[in-house]
Design a protein around this motif. Structure first.
Motif, PDB file in Angstrom:
ATOM      1  N   ALA A   7       0.745  -1.148  -0.102  1.00 55.39           N
ATOM      2  CA  ALA A   7      -0.029  -0.159   0.071  1.00 55.39           C
ATOM      3  C   ALA A   7       0.760   1.172  -0.023  1.00 55.39           C
ATOM      4  O   ALA A   7       0.432   2.059   0.322  1.00 55.39           O
ATOM      5  CB  ALA A   7      -1.009   0.101   1.285  1.00 55.39           C
ATOM      6  N   GLY A   8       2.072   1.165  -0.216  1.00 54.31           N
ATOM      7  CA  GLY A   8       3.111   2.276  -0.534  1.00 54.31           C
ATOM      8  C   GLY A   8       3.002   2.825  -1.750  1.00 54.31           C
ATOM      9  O   GLY A   8       2.155   2.772  -2.680  1.00 54.31           O
ATOM     10  N   GLU A  24     -10.792  -5.311 -12.055  1.00 56.54           N
ATOM     11  CA  GLU A  24     -11.405  -5.542 -10.490  1.00 56.54           C
ATOM     12  C   GLU A  24     -10.093  -5.932  -9.771  1.00 56.54           C
ATOM     13  O   GLU A  24      -9.403  -7.102 -10.390  1.00 56.54           O
ATOM     14  CB  GLU A  24     -12.464  -6.290 -10.548  1.00 56.54           C
ATOM     15  N   PHE A  25      -9.669  -5.565  -8.602  1.00 54.68           N
ATOM     16  CA  PHE A  25      -8.520  -6.044  -7.920  1.00 54.68           C
ATOM     17  C   PHE A  25      -8.792  -5.638  -6.342  1.00 54.68           C
ATOM     18  O   PHE A  25      -9.453  -4.852  -5.896  1.00 54.68           O
ATOM     19  CB  PHE A  25      -7.376  -5.568  -8.349  1.00 54.68           C
ATOM     20  N   ARG A  26      -8.044  -6.386  -5.722  1.00 52.42           N
ATOM     21  CA  ARG A  26      -8.077  -6.287  -4.039  1.00 52.42           C
ATOM     22  C   ARG A  26      -6.696  -6.043  -4.005  1.00 52.42           C
ATOM     23  O   ARG A  26      -5.670  -6.461  -4.445  1.00 52.42           O
ATOM     24  CB  ARG A  26      -8.736  -7.562  -3.539  1.00 52.42           C
ATOM     25  N   VAL A  27      -6.467  -5.156  -2.642  1.00 47.21           N
ATOM     26  CA  VAL A  27      -5.616  -4.600  -2.277  1.00 47.21           C
ATOM     27  C   VAL A  27      -5.030  -5.205  -0.795  1.00 47.21           C
ATOM     28  O   VAL A  27      -6.255  -5.201  -0.032  1.00 47.21           O
ATOM     29  CB  VAL A  27      -5.263  -3.113  -2.412  1.00 47.21           C
ATOM     30  N   VAL A  28      -3.746  -5.644  -0.330  1.00 53.69           N
ATOM     31  CA  VAL A  28      -3.615  -5.913   0.920  1.00 53.69           C
ATOM     32  C   VAL A  28      -2.400  -5.191   1.502  1.00 53.69           C
ATOM     33  O   VAL A  28      -1.456  -5.195   0.849  1.00 53.69           O
ATOM     34  CB  VAL A  28      -3.591  -7.578   1.187  1.00 53.69           C
ATOM     35  N   GLY A  29      -2.592  -4.508   2.801  1.00 55.86           N
ATOM     36  CA  GLY A  29      -1.565  -3.646   3.159  1.00 55.86           C
ATOM     37  C   GLY A  29      -1.093  -4.155   4.588  1.00 55.86           C
ATOM     38  O   GLY A  29      -2.003  -5.183   5.043  1.00 55.86           O
ATOM     39  N   ALA A  41      -5.166   8.167  -2.232  1.00 57.49           N
ATOM     40  CA  ALA A  41      -4.463   8.455  -3.453  1.00 57.49           C
ATOM     41  C   ALA A  41      -5.191   7.679  -4.770  1.00 57.49           C
ATOM     42  O   ALA A  41      -5.078   8.275  -5.787  1.00 57.49           O
ATOM     43  CB  ALA A  41      -2.993   8.122  -3.430  1.00 57.49           C
ATOM     44  N   THR A  42      -5.836   6.537  -4.382  1.00 54.66           N
ATOM     45  CA  THR A  42      -6.565   5.839  -5.199  1.00 54.66           C
ATOM     46  C   THR A  42      -7.832   5.802  -5.458  1.00 54.66           C
ATOM     47  O   THR A  42      -8.657   5.202  -6.343  1.00 54.66           O
ATOM     48  CB  THR A  42      -5.829   4.418  -5.341  1.00 54.66           C
ATOM     49  N   GLY A  43      -8.546   5.976  -4.225  1.00 55.71           N
ATOM     50  CA  GLY A  43      -9.852   5.600  -4.076  1.00 55.71           C
ATOM     51  C   GLY A  43     -10.149   4.181  -3.617  1.00 55.71           C
ATOM     52  O   GLY A  43     -11.526   3.917  -3.520  1.00 55.71           O
ATOM     53  N   VAL A  44      -9.173   3.349  -3.483  1.00 50.77           N
ATOM     54  CA  VAL A  44      -9.195   2.000  -3.146  1.00 50.77           C
ATOM     55  C   VAL A  44      -8.902   1.609  -1.834  1.00 50.77           C
ATOM     56  O   VAL A  44      -8.091   2.055  -1.315  1.00 50.77           O
ATOM     57  CB  VAL A  44      -8.581   1.236  -4.256  1.00 50.77           C
ATOM     58  N   THR A  45      -9.788   0.847  -1.052  1.00 53.69           N
ATOM     59  CA  THR A  45      -9.645   0.523   0.299  1.00 53.69           C
ATOM     60  C   THR A  45      -9.013  -0.795   0.402  1.00 53.69           C
ATOM     61  O   THR A  45      -9.522  -1.693   0.225  1.00 53.69           O
ATOM     62  CB  THR A  45     -10.905   0.314   1.099  1.00 53.69           C
ATOM     63  N   PRO A  46      -7.842  -0.674   0.874  1.00 48.24           N
ATOM     64  CA  PRO A  46      -6.860  -2.060   1.139  1.00 48.24           C
ATOM     65  C   PRO A  46      -7.367  -2.587   2.320  1.00 48.24           C
ATOM     66  O   PRO A  46      -8.088  -2.090   3.423  1.00 48.24           O
ATOM     67  CB  PRO A  46      -5.523  -1.687   1.265  1.00 48.24           C
ATOM     68  N   SER A  47      -7.323  -4.027   2.461  1.00 43.56           N
ATOM     69  CA  SER A  47      -7.264  -4.897   3.555  1.00 43.56           C
ATOM     70  C   SER A  47      -6.039  -4.454   4.346  1.00 43.56           C
ATOM     71  O   SER A  47      -5.008  -4.448   3.928  1.00 43.56           O
ATOM     72  CB  SER A  47      -7.503  -6.356   3.161  1.00 43.56           C
ATOM     73  N   VAL A  48      -6.237  -4.546   5.746  1.00 45.37           N
ATOM     74  CA  VAL A  48      -4.776  -4.441   6.569  1.00 45.37           C
ATOM     75  C   VAL A  48      -4.596  -5.603   7.249  1.00 45.37           C
ATOM     76  O   VAL A  48      -5.562  -6.540   7.468  1.00 45.37           O
ATOM     77  CB  VAL A  48      -5.178  -3.085   7.551  1.00 45.37           C
TER      78      VAL A  48
END
Length: 313
Positions: A7-8, A24-29, A41-48
């Motif tokens: 998420a950097g 479509e994609f998912r993000v994990v930080g 910055a992106t409007g996308v919510t990562p999982s933490v």
């Protein structure tokens, strides 16, 4: 599922490309702080909570994964994905901080029957794509030179995790060597000379050498990290000299001429996104791997890089 790990700042670049590709994609930080910055910055919510925790609760099939975490975390994140059964992974360079770690990661990828690629995005610069076509029309590369100088005073001031600066050639400078050998072929003969040292890079600060590639091209290189300089690659054919200085721009000198002119190239994607990243990700997701750097290729190249950087001592 397409999974983006990290998420950097680099992950933000990848997210922008994925959005541009309408994927479509998912993000994990890991931390809430980095997740909030990423979302702004992106409007996308990562999982933490980190990748390991995410994978334990993940029931979806991860068809493609992009690893964009800090350099020192790349190897471990890629290992976790491989052990989870992910078979298509694009990981930021260098994949591992040492030759041993890259070798170990390749062994695991082979065992898991996975396709792992190192994200050398400069292969997909509009200037490089144009030069590749022109070089082929010329009949191929006859020789090339490259400069791999780093700005040591600037690097000394930045904070990096332990081991990153001591392996800076793998962590950063390999961008130059990858592009040079991508255009001119992998060395079959290589003579290396090193000298000097820096507080943050003890094994060498000056790098000079020459050799011959599997394409028959002769090459030489130089880099003095304790002197002024910059990254540059120059490729010669029987008809033209192709100059990447800066590496994002292409200049050409024709035979029997002293004039050096910039080539007009459609670099709109390189202007809109981090240069080279859009087409690299598109090739990866389309599973068109022909121009990508496989982990197996990266291991072979890194064996040469270790000699150039004096890492095999």
């Amino acid at each position: 599922m397409i999974l983006l790990i990290g998420a950097g700042p680099m992950a933000v670049h990848y997210a922008n490309v994925l959005k541009g590709l309408k994927k479509e994609f998912r993000v994990v930080g890991r931390s809430l702080q980095s997740a909030e910055t990423f979302e702004k910055a992106t409007g996308v919510t990562p999982s933490v909570g980190g990748l390991e925790s995410f994978l334990k609760g993940c029931d979806e099939v991860i068809e493609h994964a992009i690893v964009a975490v800090s350099v020192e975390q790349l190897e471990e994140a890629t290992r976790q994905l491989l052990m989870h059964g992910v078979t298509r992974i694009l990981v930021e360079k260098p994949g591992g901080l040492t030759l041993a770690s890259i070798h170990s990661l390749q062994a695991l990828a082979t065992e898991r029957n996975a396709n792992v690629f190192i994200a050398y995005n400069r292969r997909f610069l509009s200037s490089v794509l144009l030069a590749k076509d022109m070089i082929a029309d010329d009949g191929g590369v006859t020789s090339f030179i490259f400069e791999l100088t780093e700005w040591s005073d600037s690097i000394a001031k930045i904070h990096k995790a332990e081991g990153v600066k001591e392996n800076w050639f793998f962590a950063n400078t390999s961008h130059v060597t990858d592009l040079a050998f991508y255009l001119g072929g992998l060395p079959e003969e290589l003579s290396c000379y090193v000298a000097g040292k820096l507080d943050w890079h003890s094994r060498a600060s000056r790098f000079f050498g020459a050799g011959k590639t599997n394409c028959g091209a002769l090459f030489s290189y130089s880099g003095d990290w304790d002197a002024p300089g910059r990254w540059a690659v120059e490729v010669m054919t029987s008809k033209r000299r192709y100059i990447f200085k800066p590496m994002e721009k292409l200049q050409v000198q024709n035979r029997n001429s002293v004039a050096v002119d910039y080539c007009e190239v459609d670099d709109s994607l390189d202007q809109q996104y981090k240069p080279g990243l859009f087409l690299q990700v598109k090739h990866f997701l389309d599973e068109d791997f022909s121009a990508m750097c496989s982990l197996q290729e990266h291991l072979a190249s890194s064996t040469m890089y270790a000699r150039i950087a004096n890492y095999d001592c």
